[in-house]
Design an enzyme around this catalytic site. Sequence first.
Site, mmCIF file in Angstrom:
data_model
loop_
_atom_site.group_PDB
_atom_site.id
_atom_site.type_symbol
_atom_site.label_atom_id
_atom_site.label_comp_id
_atom_site.label_asym_id
_atom_site.label_seq_id
_atom_site.Cartn_x
_atom_site.Cartn_y
_atom_site.Cartn_z
ATOM 1 N N GLY A 89 65.936 69.239 -0.475
ATOM 2 C CA GLY A 89 64.542 69.636 -0.671
ATOM 3 C C GLY A 89 63.647 68.412 -0.719
ATOM 4 O O GLY A 89 64.009 67.335 -0.252
ATOM 5 N N GLU A 119 65.241 72.751 22.691
ATOM 6 C CA GLU A 119 66.060 72.322 21.538
ATOM 7 C C GLU A 119 67.484 71.957 21.946
ATOM 8 O O GLU A 119 68.172 71.265 21.209
ATOM 9 C CB GLU A 119 66.070 73.379 20.446
ATOM 10 C CG GLU A 119 66.743 74.683 20.760
ATOM 11 C CD GLU A 119 66.774 75.622 19.552
ATOM 12 O OE1 GLU A 119 66.766 75.161 18.405
ATOM 13 O OE2 GLU A 119 66.813 76.833 19.778
ATOM 14 N N HIS A 124 45.038 81.390 35.042
ATOM 15 C CA HIS A 124 43.992 80.856 34.155
ATOM 16 C C HIS A 124 44.270 79.404 33.783
ATOM 17 O O HIS A 124 43.787 78.918 32.764
ATOM 18 C CB HIS A 124 43.893 81.741 32.907
ATOM 19 C CG HIS A 124 43.540 83.155 33.229
ATOM 20 N ND1 HIS A 124 42.263 83.569 33.513
ATOM 21 C CD2 HIS A 124 44.334 84.254 33.387
ATOM 22 C CE1 HIS A 124 42.263 84.866 33.799
ATOM 23 N NE2 HIS A 124 43.511 85.310 33.721
ATOM 24 N N TRP A 159 69.863 65.905 6.065
ATOM 25 C CA TRP A 159 68.844 65.876 7.120
ATOM 26 C C TRP A 159 67.680 65.108 6.511
ATOM 27 O O TRP A 159 67.058 65.573 5.551
ATOM 28 C CB TRP A 159 68.409 67.284 7.510
ATOM 29 C CG TRP A 159 67.487 67.293 8.686
ATOM 30 C CD1 TRP A 159 67.835 67.254 9.999
ATOM 31 C CD2 TRP A 159 66.060 67.300 8.658
ATOM 32 N NE1 TRP A 159 66.717 67.270 10.795
ATOM 33 C CE2 TRP A 159 65.610 67.282 10.003
ATOM 34 C CE3 TRP A 159 65.122 67.330 7.633
ATOM 35 C CZ2 TRP A 159 64.261 67.287 10.339
ATOM 36 C CZ3 TRP A 159 63.778 67.341 7.973
ATOM 37 C CH2 TRP A 159 63.369 67.317 9.310
ATOM 38 N N GLU A 203 61.189 82.353 24.210
ATOM 39 C CA GLU A 203 62.524 82.071 23.673
ATOM 40 C C GLU A 203 63.335 81.233 24.659
ATOM 41 O O GLU A 203 64.004 80.273 24.271
ATOM 42 C CB GLU A 203 63.244 83.386 23.357
ATOM 43 C CG GLU A 203 64.740 83.311 23.115
ATOM 44 C CD GLU A 203 65.159 82.485 21.903
ATOM 45 O OE1 GLU A 203 64.267 82.011 21.167
ATOM 46 O OE2 GLU A 203 66.373 82.295 21.710
#
Length: 616
Positions: free
Chosen positions: A103, A492, A508, A76, A485
């Site tokens: 990392g 996603e 509001h 990734w 959720e």
Amino acid sequence: MCGIVGYVGPNSSVTVLLGGLSRLQYRGYDSAGIAVLGTDGVLETRKHAGKLQVLIDDVDALPLIDGQTGIGHTRWATHGGPTDANAHPHLGDDGKLALIHNGIIENFAPLKQELLDAGETFTSDTDSEVAAILVGRAFRESGDLTLAMRQVVARLEGAFTLLIVHQDRPGEVVGARRISPLVIGLGDGENFLGSDVAAFVEHTRRAVEIGDDQIVTIRPDSVEVTDFAGKAVETREYEIAWDASASEKGGWSSFMRKEISEEPDAVYNTLLGRVVDGAVAFPDLGGLTDEVLGSIDRIVIIACGTAAYAGMLGKYAIEAWARIPVEVTLSHEFRYSGPILNDRTLVISVSQSGETIDTLMAVKYAKVEGARGLSICNTQGSSIPRESDAVIYTHAGPEVAVASTKAFVAQITALYLFGLHLAAVRGSLSAAQLTRNVEELQAIPAKIAEVLVASEGIGQLAGWMADTRSVLFLGRHVGYPIALEGALKLKELAYIHAEGFAAGELKHGPIALIEPGQIVFVIVPSPRDPSSLHSKVVSNIQEIRARGARVIAIAEKGDAAVLPYADEVIPIPLAAPFFEPLLAVVPLHIFALELATAKGLDVDQPRNLAKSVTVE
Ligand code: AGP
């Protein structure tokens, strides 16, 4: 957020590595590569941008020199885009050493400049290649791969897991970790390394944790673990609780669909062994003795994403049952907010992977500040539980789809169990109240199974909405985290604008978003709830319907008050208020899955995402 595998043993390392990577793809999948040390002593590397299948096809078309030593990586991207050149492994020592990395090496720029000044050249934009060249240079000096790793990691800052092989060291893989995950698999005449046990669970279920700042050297008949100073360290072996088949699709069209179907079991298995004679019983909460729990005067729940929404539900329940103030803070905000912590503060981390770096760093920070730590985690042997005083494992089984579903309901279950345990320890609920809540929890698996059956028509609903560009979600009190959720899942998975609001917030500002045809899901509280929340939410539905919204209500079976105002009603079984969210979320998980499917999207590996966020 990358997947890594290492192997030494008598079998084909290509087969072991590619098999392991296929189970780790959910950790990152924008490029993949392997390095194999052939029996003739030649190190061969193959790597490609794109999903793992591109690499597999290449290896099939042009077989690698196979051998018994190798490392593999599925990526990734952090530093450098997903290109062939940036894919791992990276090479050092004139191509005789291969390195893979998970990392971020935060001080790679000055190190790279030092190497450029020394005449080294680079083929990629990555921080990882800097480590490869550094280790290659160190190995040239000593001829000792473990020593070379030790010398280099002493110079690195940031979070990293590194694996290296060298063609002069057949039968040897050396790994090092700081914060990023790494676990050992113990075989018979063979050994494995992986970012999690999915890398090798088909070969062995014997695993060994590796702690922070540790180096491991595996050979077919030995495993040596030391700290970064070279001192041998104690290790703990454990048996992996699930087998390889559990991490396969098992005939389902996607991991996500399989995992939603497992939501009843995830709750059931998380409860298993923790309710005895109608009361919550935790066999081992480590340092969180009843005395310590009795001294706690504040709780902070830290998590990210879906896990944070589980944490919000934990807040409502623990405050109501144990009468302790609870706040929920996003992990990545926590330590920068200057939290006031002491040994009467309990920090509860919620994490499916146990490797989310934001949460891990927050847990470490809280520990240094003297707070007590409890981890709610779904992955044995992961980093966050190791940093906590105690862990409550959710037993949802391996969650492979990037979108968290069964782990979410298991996290809520674990938080509720802990809230009831706290209430029992502190005497804040009567025996009858405790029993009633435990019974409500025990009834949830069957009720979720009922919702799964009742939700079979949601696919058609989603099909009608395949072109929608925006969906809103409204919820109140314990329905609010579910609204958040539901929105996250749609973002996603279906890549569309979705937003969750507290229903009371509508007037509001957000009501300005309502225009004819706007799709709004509303999580409706039980009409049996003595509070006035039900009538308030029904009023909210009327307000948005008056402005043309298309309302899909998730409401208790038999709630007649909602029928006149909703375009669609998705019924859920009766449950006490705190337990309704465990039922209301299920149709939202299914809706997101079905809408993404209707759009032809990859529900298991959505774009830009990875299953475990191990870079800050
Ligand atoms: C949930 O669907 C997402 N994939 C994401 O928000 C996830 O919940 C979050 O990254 C936390 O992950 P963790 O539970 O492994 O810590």
